[in-house]
Design a protein around this motif. Structure first.
Motif, PDB file in Angstrom:
ATOM      1  N   ARG B   9      -2.707 124.329  64.751  1.00 31.78           N
ATOM      2  CA  ARG B   9      -4.007 124.275  64.880  1.00 31.78           C
ATOM      3  C   ARG B   9      -4.779 124.491  63.570  1.00 31.78           C
ATOM      4  NH1 ARG B   9      -8.408 125.586  66.154  1.00 31.78           N
ATOM      5  NH2 ARG B   9      -9.627 127.205  67.464  1.00 31.78           N
ATOM      6  N   TYR B  10      -3.656 124.377  62.830  1.00 28.18           N
ATOM      7  CA  TYR B  10      -4.621 124.469  61.886  1.00 28.18           C
ATOM      8  C   TYR B  10      -3.371 123.261  60.800  1.00 28.18           C
ATOM      9  CZ  TYR B  10      -7.626 128.176  62.630  1.00 28.18           C
ATOM     10  OH  TYR B  10      -9.114 128.721  62.891  1.00 28.18           O
ATOM     11  N   LYS B  11      -3.629 122.574  59.803  1.00 26.76           N
ATOM     12  CA  LYS B  11      -2.925 121.912  59.153  1.00 26.76           C
ATOM     13  C   LYS B  11      -3.859 121.619  58.015  1.00 26.76           C
ATOM     14  CE  LYS B  11       1.198 119.377  59.108  1.00 26.76           C
ATOM     15  NZ  LYS B  11       1.882 120.082  59.187  1.00 26.76           N
ATOM     16  N   ILE B  12      -3.176 121.284  56.656  1.00 19.73           N
ATOM     17  CA  ILE B  12      -3.660 121.106  55.238  1.00 19.73           C
ATOM     18  C   ILE B  12      -2.695 120.237  54.190  1.00 19.73           C
ATOM     19  CG2 ILE B  12      -4.110 121.564  52.997  1.00 19.73           C
ATOM     20  CD1 ILE B  12      -4.614 124.647  54.303  1.00 19.73           C
ATOM     21  N   ASP B  86     -10.440 112.117  56.754  1.00 16.99           N
ATOM     22  CA  ASP B  86      -9.651 112.158  57.392  1.00 16.99           C
ATOM     23  C   ASP B  86      -9.909 113.751  58.231  1.00 16.99           C
ATOM     24  OD1 ASP B  86      -7.670 110.200  57.052  1.00 16.99           O
ATOM     25  OD2 ASP B  86      -9.555 109.491  57.668  1.00 16.99           O
ATOM     26  N   SER B  87     -11.128 114.040  57.249  1.00 14.30           N
ATOM     27  CA  SER B  87     -10.450 116.062  56.924  1.00 14.30           C
ATOM     28  C   SER B  87     -11.627 116.323  58.340  1.00 14.30           C
ATOM     29  CB  SER B  87     -11.057 116.467  55.879  1.00 14.30           C
ATOM     30  OG  SER B  87     -10.023 116.868  54.793  1.00 14.30           O
ATOM     31  N   ALA B  88     -11.183 116.417  58.964  1.00 17.73           N
ATOM     32  CA  ALA B  88     -12.384 116.713  60.278  1.00 17.73           C
ATOM     33  C   ALA B  88     -11.872 117.680  61.278  1.00 17.73           C
ATOM     34  CB  ALA B  88     -12.021 115.486  60.860  1.00 17.73           C
ATOM     35  N   VAL B  89     -12.237 118.054  62.482  1.00 14.87           N
ATOM     36  CA  VAL B  89     -11.363 118.363  63.587  1.00 14.87           C
ATOM     37  C   VAL B  89     -10.607 117.771  64.742  1.00 14.87           C
ATOM     38  CG1 VAL B  89     -11.730 119.884  65.675  1.00 14.87           C
ATOM     39  CG2 VAL B  89     -12.857 120.872  63.735  1.00 14.87           C
ATOM     40  N   GLY B 107      -9.505 120.908  74.295  1.00 12.59           N
ATOM     41  CA  GLY B 107      -8.404 121.909  73.678  1.00 12.59           C
ATOM     42  C   GLY B 107      -9.699 122.549  72.804  1.00 12.59           C
ATOM     43  N   SER B 108      -8.703 123.630  71.822  1.00 13.19           N
ATOM     44  CA  SER B 108      -9.474 124.353  70.992  1.00 13.19           C
ATOM     45  C   SER B 108     -10.049 123.211  69.356  1.00 13.19           C
ATOM     46  CB  SER B 108      -9.033 125.403  70.614  1.00 13.19           C
ATOM     47  OG  SER B 108      -9.264 125.886  71.393  1.00 13.19           O
ATOM     48  N   GLY B 109      -8.788 122.474  69.499  1.00 12.47           N
ATOM     49  CA  GLY B 109      -8.840 121.260  68.332  1.00 12.47           C
ATOM     50  C   GLY B 109      -7.700 121.450  67.417  1.00 12.47           C
ATOM     51  N   THR B 110      -7.479 120.969  66.515  1.00 14.83           N
ATOM     52  CA  THR B 110      -7.012 120.770  65.358  1.00 14.83           C
ATOM     53  C   THR B 110      -7.920 120.501  64.126  1.00 14.83           C
ATOM     54  OG1 THR B 110      -4.582 120.391  66.187  1.00 14.83           O
ATOM     55  CG2 THR B 110      -4.907 120.152  63.906  1.00 14.83           C
ATOM     56  N   ARG B 111      -7.828 121.270  63.167  1.00 11.10           N
ATOM     57  CA  ARG B 111      -8.133 121.497  62.219  1.00 11.10           C
ATOM     58  C   ARG B 111      -7.893 120.912  61.123  1.00 11.10           C
ATOM     59  NH1 ARG B 111     -13.359 123.072  60.679  1.00 11.10           N
ATOM     60  NH2 ARG B 111     -13.902 124.427  62.095  1.00 11.10           N
ATOM     61  N   LEU B 112      -7.589 120.142  60.413  1.00 11.79           N
ATOM     62  CA  LEU B 112      -7.388 118.771  59.521  1.00 11.79           C
ATOM     63  C   LEU B 112      -7.654 118.920  57.826  1.00 11.79           C
ATOM     64  CD1 LEU B 112      -4.530 116.832  58.096  1.00 11.79           C
ATOM     65  CD2 LEU B 112      -6.187 115.368  58.322  1.00 11.79           C
ATOM     66  N   THR B 113      -7.768 119.650  56.853  1.00  8.29           N
ATOM     67  CA  THR B 113      -8.044 119.209  55.717  1.00  8.29           C
ATOM     68  C   THR B 113      -6.882 118.762  54.685  1.00  8.29           C
ATOM     69  OG1 THR B 113      -8.737 122.115  55.801  1.00  8.29           O
ATOM     70  CG2 THR B 113      -8.773 120.649  53.671  1.00  8.29           C
ATOM     71  N   VAL B 114      -7.794 117.791  54.508  1.00  7.07           N
ATOM     72  CA  VAL B 114      -7.100 116.547  53.186  1.00  7.07           C
ATOM     73  C   VAL B 114      -7.345 116.793  52.101  1.00  7.07           C
ATOM     74  CG1 VAL B 114      -6.169 114.483  53.007  1.00  7.07           C
ATOM     75  CG2 VAL B 114      -6.983 114.885  54.769  1.00  7.07           C
ATOM     76  N   VAL B 115      -6.860 117.263  50.471  1.00  3.57           N
ATOM     77  CA  VAL B 115      -6.640 117.299  50.159  1.00  3.57           C
ATOM     78  C   VAL B 115      -5.919 116.242  49.168  1.00  3.57           C
ATOM     79  CG1 VAL B 115      -7.380 120.059  50.482  1.00  3.57           C
ATOM     80  CG2 VAL B 115      -4.971 118.685  49.518  1.00  3.57           C
TER      81      VAL B 115
END
Lengths: 110, 115
Positions: B9-12, B86-89, B107-115
Motif C-alpha cells: 500500500r505504501y513504500k518509501i 518517481d514519487s507517485a501513486v 485498485g487503491s494503488g501503491t504510494r511510492l515516496t523516493v527520498v
C-alpha cells in the motif's frame, strides 16, 4: 494529451444539483464518453458511460447533445461525500487505453 | 466480486534503489493497465496488457521501468533505479476487454515516496 476539457474546480452545497460540463470537440464516431470519480487515497471509480442522448443510473445522469462535442455529468442532490475529483474521458473500441486529464475537483459544503 | 488487489500500500525508498509493485486483477479480466498518478494530476498510462501480451508501453520509461504479466493474470511493475520524480501513486486497473465500453476497475494503488 487528454482529448477533453473540463473546469478545474467547482463548489456546491449539500442538496444542490451539480452539472459538470466536458468539451470534446474532436470526438470520433466510435468514441464513448465515460466519467470516473476519485476520492483521496483511492483509485478512480467508474460512474457512467454513454454514446449519445441521455444515460441515467442510480448515481448520475449523462447528457450528450446531438453533435457529441460536449457532455454534462449531472449529480442530483449532492452530499458531502460527493466531494471528489471527476474525470471525463473519451475512448473508442479500438483498444486504446483511456487518457486522463486533470479532472474537476468538486467541493461540497454544508 | 473481489476488486483489484495491489501491494504494498505504501513504500518509501532511497533514490537509486529498486522497488516492485504487485497487482492481482479481477478474475477473468483480460486487460490490465498500470497508471502513474503524481500528486495533483490525473493518472498517466504506463503500460497496457492484453492477457500476457503488451498492447501499449509507449509511455513507460524503459530505461528504468519494467513490467510483466505472467500467465495473463498477476502483474508486477518494477523501477530500477528509482529517481525522486518517481514519487507517485501507482495504480493498477483491469477490464473485461480492451474496448472502451467496458469500465475499468482500479485498485487503491501503491504510494511510492523516493527520498
Amino acid at each position: 494529451l487528454a482529448k477533453t476539457t473540463q473546469p478545474i474546480s467547482m463548489d456546491s452545497y449539500e442538496g444542490q444539483e451539480v452539472n459538470i460540463t466536458c468539451s470534446h470537440n474532436n470526438i470520433a464516431t466510435n468514441d464513448y464518453i465515460t466519467w470516473y470519480q476519485q476520492f483521496p487515497s483511492q483509485g478512480p471509480r467508474f460512474i457512467i458511460q454513454g454514446y449519445k442522448t441521455k444515460v441515467t443510473n442510480e448515481v448520475a445522469s449523462l447528457f450528450i447533445p446531438a453533435d457529441r462535442k460536449s457532455s454534462t455529468l449531472s449529480l442530483p442532490r449532492v452530499s458531502l461525500s460527493d466531494t471528489a475529483v471527476y474525470y471525463c474521458l473519451v475512448g473508442d473500441q479500438a483498444g486504446t487505453a483511456l487518457i486522463f486529464g486533470k479532472g474537476t475537483t468538486l467541493s461540497v459544503s454544508s | 466480486e473481489a476488486g483489484v488487489a495491489q501491494s504494498p500500500r505504501y513504500k518509501i525508498i532511497e533514490k537509486r534503489q529498486s522497488v516492485a509493485f504487485w497487482c492481482n486483477p479481477i478474475s477473468g479480466h483480460a486487460t490490465l493497465y498500470w497508471y502513474q498518478q503524481i500528486l495533483g494530476q490525473g493518472p498517466k498510462l504506463l503500460i497496457q496488457f492484453q492477457n500476457n501480451g503488451v498492447v501499449d508501453d509507449s509511455q513507460l520509461p524503459k530505461d528504468r521501468f519494467s513490467a510483466e504479466r505472467l500467465k495473463g493474470v498477476d502483474s508486477t511493475l518494477k523501477i530500477q533505479p528509482a529517481k525522486l520524480e518517481d514519487s507517485a501513486v501507482y495504480l493498477c486497473a483491469s477490464s473485461l476487454a480492451w474496448t472502451a465500453n467496458y469500465g475499468y476497475t482500479f485498485g487503491s494503488g501503491t504510494r511510492l515516496t523516493v527520498v
